[in-house]
Design a protein around this motif. Structure first.
Motif, PDB file in Angstrom:
ATOM      1  N   ALA A   1      38.011  19.098 -49.614  1.00 60.93           N
ATOM      2  CA  ALA A   1      37.340  18.100 -48.621  1.00 60.93           C
ATOM      3  C   ALA A   1      36.394  18.905 -47.792  1.00 60.93           C
ATOM      4  N   THR A   2      36.711  20.280 -47.607  1.00 60.41           N
ATOM      5  CA  THR A   2      35.707  21.062 -46.872  1.00 60.41           C
ATOM      6  C   THR A   2      34.519  21.463 -47.260  1.00 60.41           C
ATOM      7  N   LEU A   3      34.169  21.151 -48.842  1.00 57.77           N
ATOM      8  CA  LEU A   3      33.082  21.570 -49.465  1.00 57.77           C
ATOM      9  C   LEU A   3      31.965  20.684 -48.770  1.00 57.77           C
ATOM     10  N   PRO A   4      30.569  20.971 -49.169  1.00 58.22           N
ATOM     11  CA  PRO A   4      29.536  20.197 -48.725  1.00 58.22           C
ATOM     12  C   PRO A   4      29.469  18.654 -49.245  1.00 58.22           C
ATOM     13  N   ALA A   5      29.318  17.759 -48.241  1.00 55.08           N
ATOM     14  CA  ALA A   5      29.236  16.397 -48.324  1.00 55.08           C
ATOM     15  C   ALA A   5      28.530  15.933 -49.405  1.00 55.08           C
ATOM     16  N   ASP A   6      27.461  16.540 -50.006  1.00 59.13           N
ATOM     17  CA  ASP A   6      26.654  16.071 -50.922  1.00 59.13           C
ATOM     18  C   ASP A   6      27.205  16.634 -52.529  1.00 59.13           C
ATOM     19  N   THR A   7      28.372  17.587 -52.249  1.00 57.53           N
ATOM     20  CA  THR A   7      29.015  18.038 -53.690  1.00 57.53           C
ATOM     21  C   THR A   7      29.303  16.813 -54.688  1.00 57.53           C
ATOM     22  N   GLN A   8      28.742  17.013 -55.827  1.00 59.70           N
ATOM     23  CA  GLN A   8      29.062  16.152 -57.040  1.00 59.70           C
ATOM     24  C   GLN A   8      30.438  16.315 -57.431  1.00 59.70           C
ATOM     25  N   VAL A   9      31.322  15.465 -57.260  1.00 57.32           N
ATOM     26  CA  VAL A   9      32.588  15.606 -57.870  1.00 57.32           C
ATOM     27  C   VAL A   9      32.871  14.908 -59.424  1.00 57.32           C
ATOM     28  N   CYS A  10      33.184  15.959 -60.032  1.00 57.47           N
ATOM     29  CA  CYS A  10      33.533  15.800 -61.645  1.00 57.47           C
ATOM     30  C   CYS A  10      34.633  15.966 -61.903  1.00 57.47           C
ATOM     31  N   CYS A  11      35.539  14.703 -62.178  1.00 58.17           N
ATOM     32  CA  CYS A  11      36.937  14.720 -62.452  1.00 58.17           C
ATOM     33  C   CYS A  11      37.338  14.876 -64.002  1.00 58.17           C
ATOM     34  N   GLY A  12      38.446  15.102 -64.165  1.00 56.40           N
ATOM     35  CA  GLY A  12      38.845  15.125 -65.671  1.00 56.40           C
ATOM     36  C   GLY A  12      39.259  13.837 -66.161  1.00 56.40           C
ATOM     37  N   HIS A  13      39.444  12.671 -65.516  1.00 56.90           N
ATOM     38  CA  HIS A  13      39.611  11.362 -65.961  1.00 56.90           C
ATOM     39  C   HIS A  13      38.931  10.307 -65.520  1.00 56.90           C
TER      40      HIS A  13
ATOM     41  N   ASN B   1      39.029   7.791 -50.143  1.00 53.45           N
ATOM     42  CA  ASN B   1      39.991   8.234 -50.976  1.00 53.45           C
ATOM     43  C   ASN B   1      41.233   8.546 -49.924  1.00 53.45           C
ATOM     44  N   PRO B   2      42.393   7.638 -49.952  1.00 49.66           N
ATOM     45  CA  PRO B   2      43.224   7.627 -48.983  1.00 49.66           C
ATOM     46  C   PRO B   2      44.185   9.218 -49.047  1.00 49.66           C
ATOM     47  N   PHE B   3      43.839   9.833 -50.262  1.00 48.38           N
ATOM     48  CA  PHE B   3      44.784  11.143 -50.305  1.00 48.38           C
ATOM     49  C   PHE B   3      43.914  12.120 -49.536  1.00 48.38           C
ATOM     50  N   LEU B   4      42.671  11.963 -49.064  1.00 51.03           N
ATOM     51  CA  LEU B   4      42.045  12.714 -48.258  1.00 51.03           C
ATOM     52  C   LEU B   4      41.930  12.203 -46.943  1.00 51.03           C
ATOM     53  N   ARG B   5      42.657  11.085 -46.350  1.00 48.92           N
ATOM     54  CA  ARG B   5      42.713  10.561 -45.154  1.00 48.92           C
ATOM     55  C   ARG B   5      44.034  10.147 -44.492  1.00 48.92           C
ATOM     56  N   VAL B   6      45.022  11.306 -44.923  1.00 49.88           N
ATOM     57  CA  VAL B   6      46.295  11.016 -44.549  1.00 49.88           C
ATOM     58  C   VAL B   6      46.459  11.434 -42.937  1.00 49.88           C
ATOM     59  N   ASP B   7      45.327  11.770 -42.540  1.00 51.62           N
ATOM     60  CA  ASP B   7      45.391  12.040 -40.906  1.00 51.62           C
ATOM     61  C   ASP B   7      44.630  10.701 -40.047  1.00 51.62           C
ATOM     62  N   THR B   8      44.283   9.574 -40.867  1.00 54.26           N
ATOM     63  CA  THR B   8      43.846   8.392 -40.318  1.00 54.26           C
ATOM     64  C   THR B   8      45.106   7.493 -39.727  1.00 54.26           C
ATOM     65  N   ASP B   9      44.963   6.840 -38.902  1.00 53.27           N
ATOM     66  CA  ASP B   9      45.788   5.747 -38.475  1.00 53.27           C
ATOM     67  C   ASP B   9      46.062   4.984 -39.479  1.00 53.27           C
ATOM     68  N   ALA B  10      45.368   4.371 -40.254  1.00 56.24           N
ATOM     69  CA  ALA B  10      45.453   3.206 -41.125  1.00 56.24           C
ATOM     70  C   ALA B  10      46.328   3.647 -42.283  1.00 56.24           C
ATOM     71  N   VAL B  11      45.862   4.879 -42.912  1.00 60.25           N
ATOM     72  CA  VAL B  11      46.651   5.588 -44.025  1.00 60.25           C
ATOM     73  C   VAL B  11      48.186   5.793 -43.553  1.00 60.25           C
ATOM     74  N   ARG B  12      48.388   6.509 -42.287  1.00 55.06           N
ATOM     75  CA  ARG B  12      49.762   6.882 -41.837  1.00 55.06           C
ATOM     76  C   ARG B  12      50.295   5.716 -41.638  1.00 55.06           C
ATOM     77  N   ALA B  13      49.653   4.630 -41.242  1.00 53.38           N
ATOM     78  CA  ALA B  13      50.970   3.475 -41.072  1.00 53.38           C
ATOM     79  C   ALA B  13      51.059   2.816 -42.247  1.00 53.38           C
ATOM     80  N   ALA B  14      50.351   2.659 -43.196  1.00 53.35           N
ATOM     81  CA  ALA B  14      50.518   2.093 -44.366  1.00 53.35           C
ATOM     82  C   ALA B  14      51.711   2.809 -45.233  1.00 53.35           C
ATOM     83  N   ALA B  15      51.828   4.183 -45.209  1.00 52.43           N
ATOM     84  CA  ALA B  15      52.571   5.120 -46.004  1.00 52.43           C
ATOM     85  C   ALA B  15      53.921   4.831 -45.205  1.00 52.43           C
TER      86      ALA B  15
END
Length: 254
Positions: A152-164, A213-227
């Protein structure tokens, strides 16, 4: 350079990054057929990059080496990847002609998983997906969260290429977790539109993933409250939030 996903199996992508002449890096060839078909259209592999040992990511290597026996194969130091010719680990650099990639250790999905970053692209394997992350087959929640934090610390314009191609199902889960997220709603609609005409939903910018992506947002109030609601207990530690979120996703059905 041209970035192209080659569909494989039911939902895998084999990634290629090629120059103007068609010479290309090939990432995670789980089967040889799509690469051989691309070669008939002018693609010439110059190296294979492997992120982890699972067969749907390395199963085509032997057949490709039979076709191109001098291909270098860059892979993590894991005996479960016997075809590797160059072992790489965290902090290493892969250089082949005009291509240069930094190697990032990202354990969690598997213990030896690596990602490759270069040319504005991140080959994340099965660590980071669009709006999701990989299951933890060998790692711990703390390891996986550390790996995701690092990406998540990589440059914001990085193109993420996932395996699936998991984006549509991941979006359905993410909306349950974070229903008021406007950026997530936009990304979900984009995914639905793309899949309705059988287009890949990848690559995607890291900026988009940070927003949705909620897995990159575990520090947000909304995601923490939902979990916490789903776990039935107040969660304050970010690793506990991530672990609860991952368990929730493991059993989620859209």
């Amino acid at each position: 350079m041209r970035l192209q996903p080659l569909p494989a199996f039911e939902d895998n992508y084999i990634w290629t990054l090629s120059d103007a002449t068609g010479r290309a890096i090939v990432v995670d060839p789980g089967e040889a057929g799509p690469v051989l078909a691309a070669a008939e259209d002018g693609l010439t592999p110059v190296a294979l990059l492997l992120t982890h040992h699972h067969d749907d990511h390395i199963g085509g290597v032997a057949a490709l080496l039979a076709h191109w026996p001098d291909l270098p194969v860059f892979a993590p130091a894991d005996p479960r990847i016997p075809q590797a010719t160059v072992r790489v680990g965290d902090g290493d650099t892969v250089e082949i002609d005009a291509w240069r990639f930094d190697v990032l250790a990202v354990p969690g999905h598997t213990s030896s998983h690596v990602a490759f970053q270069g040319h504005g692209v991140l080959f994340s394997g099965d660590t980071l997906f669009s709006l999701g992350c990989g299951r933890m087959f060998e790692g711990t929640p703390a390891q996986m969260l550390t790996s995701l934090d690092r990406l998540a610390t990589l440059p914001a314009d990085t193109q993420v290429c996932c395996g699936h191609e998991y984006s549509r199902s991941n979006a359905a889960f993410a909306r349950v977790v974070d229903p008021d997220n406007a950026a997530l709603r936009r990304r979900e609609q984009e995914i639905l539109d793309m899949r309705s005409v059988s287009r890949p939903t990848l690559p995607v910018t890291l900026a988009s993933e940070r927003d949705g992506n909620p897995f990159l947002r575990v520090d947000t109030d909304a995601v923490r409250a939902a979990a916490s609601r789903h776990a039935g207990t107040a969660l304050t530690d970010r690793v506990d939030v991530f672990a609860a979120l991952r368990r929730w996703k493991d059993g989620f059905r859209a």
